[in-house]
Design a protein around this motif. Structure first.
Motif, PDB file in Angstrom:
ATOM      1  N   ASP A 278      25.857 146.722 -37.304  1.00  0.00           N
ATOM      2  CA  ASP A 278      25.035 147.933 -37.297  1.00  0.00           C
ATOM      3  C   ASP A 278      23.961 147.916 -36.228  1.00  0.00           C
ATOM      4  OD1 ASP A 278      26.475 148.734 -39.535  1.00  0.00           O
ATOM      5  OD2 ASP A 278      24.993 147.922 -40.946  1.00  0.00           O
ATOM      6  N   TYR A 279      23.790 146.776 -35.548  1.00  0.00           N
ATOM      7  CA  TYR A 279      22.644 146.635 -34.643  1.00  0.00           C
ATOM      8  C   TYR A 279      23.044 146.012 -33.306  1.00  0.00           C
ATOM      9  CZ  TYR A 279      20.131 147.602 -38.920  1.00  0.00           C
ATOM     10  OH  TYR A 279      19.686 148.199 -40.076  1.00  0.00           O
ATOM     11  N   ASP A 280      22.251 146.345 -32.282  1.00  0.00           N
ATOM     12  CA  ASP A 280      22.395 145.703 -30.977  1.00  0.00           C
ATOM     13  C   ASP A 280      21.580 144.413 -30.921  1.00  0.00           C
ATOM     14  OD1 ASP A 280      23.930 147.890 -29.819  1.00  0.00           O
ATOM     15  OD2 ASP A 280      22.062 149.029 -29.811  1.00  0.00           O
ATOM     16  N   VAL A 281      20.433 144.425 -31.585  1.00  0.00           N
ATOM     17  CA  VAL A 281      19.517 143.281 -31.545  1.00  0.00           C
ATOM     18  C   VAL A 281      18.957 143.052 -32.948  1.00  0.00           C
ATOM     19  CG1 VAL A 281      17.468 142.271 -30.472  1.00  0.00           C
ATOM     20  CG2 VAL A 281      18.841 143.939 -29.193  1.00  0.00           C
ATOM     21  N   ILE A 282      18.926 141.794 -33.375  1.00  0.00           N
ATOM     22  CA  ILE A 282      18.240 141.406 -34.602  1.00  0.00           C
ATOM     23  C   ILE A 282      17.137 140.422 -34.212  1.00  0.00           C
ATOM     24  CG2 ILE A 282      18.433 140.226 -36.817  1.00  0.00           C
ATOM     25  CD1 ILE A 282      21.262 141.282 -37.068  1.00  0.00           C
ATOM     26  N   ILE A 283      15.888 140.741 -34.588  1.00  0.00           N
ATOM     27  CA  ILE A 283      14.734 139.916 -34.226  1.00  0.00           C
ATOM     28  C   ILE A 283      14.147 139.334 -35.502  1.00  0.00           C
ATOM     29  CG2 ILE A 283      12.549 139.839 -32.986  1.00  0.00           C
ATOM     30  CD1 ILE A 283      13.336 142.359 -31.513  1.00  0.00           C
ATOM     31  N   VAL A 284      14.033 138.016 -35.541  1.00  0.00           N
ATOM     32  CA  VAL A 284      13.563 137.311 -36.738  1.00  0.00           C
ATOM     33  C   VAL A 284      12.140 136.823 -36.513  1.00  0.00           C
ATOM     34  CG1 VAL A 284      13.991 135.402 -38.327  1.00  0.00           C
ATOM     35  CG2 VAL A 284      15.928 136.595 -37.247  1.00  0.00           C
ATOM     36  N   ASP A 285      11.215 137.285 -37.354  1.00  0.00           N
ATOM     37  CA  ASP A 285       9.823 136.833 -37.310  1.00  0.00           C
ATOM     38  C   ASP A 285       9.695 135.614 -38.210  1.00  0.00           C
ATOM     39  OD1 ASP A 285       7.092 136.720 -36.871  1.00  0.00           O
ATOM     40  OD2 ASP A 285       6.629 138.121 -38.500  1.00  0.00           O
TER      41      ASP A 285
END
Length: 420
Positions: A278-285
């Motif tokens: 569903d996403y181009d980028v997943i960013i994990v904080d």
């Protein structure tokens, strides 16, 4: 994207409606060409038509100037006379003709969902602000222009060996700003910190302790579909391209629960893999921790077999002071150990020096020089310590919605383009 007229061009002045001028600026920027070149081509194509095109509504047109090859404007004036249309109408049709002939390019989407792990075991360096700002910048509208710092600011910052006023620093930065289309990426922000800072800063509500959570999915005890927990961030600004997976305070127990899980390093990947399509980028904080949860985050950012180097990996946030250097050494040691133990490639996407203020003197400037001297990974972002980020947190709004023209927002867009 106008530029001064070269010697072989002449300045011409006419009028265009504001909406058409805006569309022209956006489309020219999307194709990376000068506005004057677009107008020149549009006029040439319009003059070569057998007849005029559909009438354009030019009500409210105001002054518009550009630079054209010598003689083209006079030939154009003659053509408008022959076709019995006004100069303003002829120019509007020419511009619209060029826009129609040069549709907006498709948003570039990665073949493999990119996974960016924002980390540093030292608290207070601003990982959450960088996670949010980077995600917001990546999700900005590709059919609108946004101010971006396109030139390297690090050299200028290092030249400023003497403290300078905030106003002077901002005026200096303005020299490097260009309006560019947003990347238009579909972005998921993952709040992986039990303190829930990212969730709270973006105005969402932490997940209840007795419900479902990312922790439950990682521990192999899901209570539903992870997608049902995701919320959209500021639909008005990001039009459904920016989402958040909120945190739950149960993540304080994650390391304990992971200790009983097989292949625990892959626990975050197993939980998030169903969402990647569903996403181009997943960013994990990431949390300020060097425990099992950080192992799982670093493993999630590893380079996959079908992925090019530098597409996914660890983005390290630091400050220009000494304690960040100690924390950096501990983090990179952990990542390097994980690389060796599991025989995986975990790329460093770069270092972001956050909350920088050269007015703090030698400690700040010498520390910044130390980060720049590392070279690998290199510094990919320099974000100033200014009030807009703190204000955005106070009102629980995304920085790029609250203060889209602030120097911090401009720096976040520069970081996004370094990471892309």
């Amino acid at each position: 994207m106008n530029s001064p007229a070269p010697n072989d061009r002449e300045k011409v002045v006419s009028k265009l409606p504001g909406w058409l001028r805006k569309n022209l600026k956006v489309r020219a920027a999307q194709h990376g060409i000068e506005i004057q070149a677009a107008v020149e081509q549009g006029i040439r194509d319009w003059c070569n038509l057998a007849s005029t095109t559909a009438t354009i509504d030019t009500s409210g047109a105001d002054s518009f100037s550009t630079f054209l090859p010598p003689g083209q404007w006079e030939d154009f004036r003659q053509t408008t006379t022959d076709r019995r249309v006004s100069l303003i109408q002829g120019l509007a049709q020419s511009v619209q003709l060029w826009i129609d002939a040069n549709p907006a390019p498709d948003v570039a989407r990665p073949e493999v969902t990119r996974r960016i792990v924002v980390c540093n075991q030292k608290g207070g360096v601003g990982k959450t602000a960088i996670t949010a700002g980077l995600g917001e910048a990546l999700a900005e509208d590709s059919n609108s222009l946004h101010p971006v710092r396109v030139a390297k600011a690090l050299t200028k910052a290092l030249r400023a060996s003497e403290p300078q006023t905030a106003d002077a620093a901002q005026d200096d930065d303005l020299l490097d700003i260009e309006n560019l289309p947003g990347p238009g990426q579909r972005v998921l922000l993952v709040d992986f910190d039990p303190q829930c800072h990212l969730t709270n800063q973006l105005g969402a509500t932490p997940l209840p302790m007795n419900g479902d959570s990312l922790t439950n999915h990682m521990a192999g005890d899901p209570k539903g579909d992870l997608r049902e927990l995701i919320v959209s961030v500021d639909e008005d600004t990001f039009a459904g391209r920016l989402h958040l997976l909120p945190a739950c305070h149960d993540a304080f127990l994650l390391d304990v629960r992971l200790s009983a899980v097989r292949a625990r390093e892959a626990a975050l990947e197993r939980a998030l893999a169903p969402l990647e399509g569903d996403y181009d980028v997943i960013i994990v904080d990431c949390p300020p921790s060097l425990g099992l949860s950080m192992d799982a985050a670093a493993y999630y950012g590893r380079r996959r077999d079908d992925e090019r180097p530098g597409q996914s990996g660890a983005l390290i946030v630091v400050q220009a002071e000494d304690s960040s250097a100690d924390a950096y050494d501990l983090l990179t040691t952990q990542i390097d150990d994980l690389r060796g133990d599991l025989q995986v490639d975990i790329d460093y996407l770069g270092i972001v020096v956050n909350l920088y203020d050269s007015r703090r003197g030698y400690i700040a400037t010498s520390s910044l020089q130390g980060w720049v001297d590392i070279k690998d990974p290199r510094v990919v972002g320099l974000i100033g310590d200014l009030k807009e980020q703190k204000e955005a947190v106070r009102v629980k709004q995304p920085l790029l919605s609250y203060a889209p023209k602030s120097q911090q927002a401009i720096g976040m867009r520069a970081l996004a383009r370094e990471v892309l």
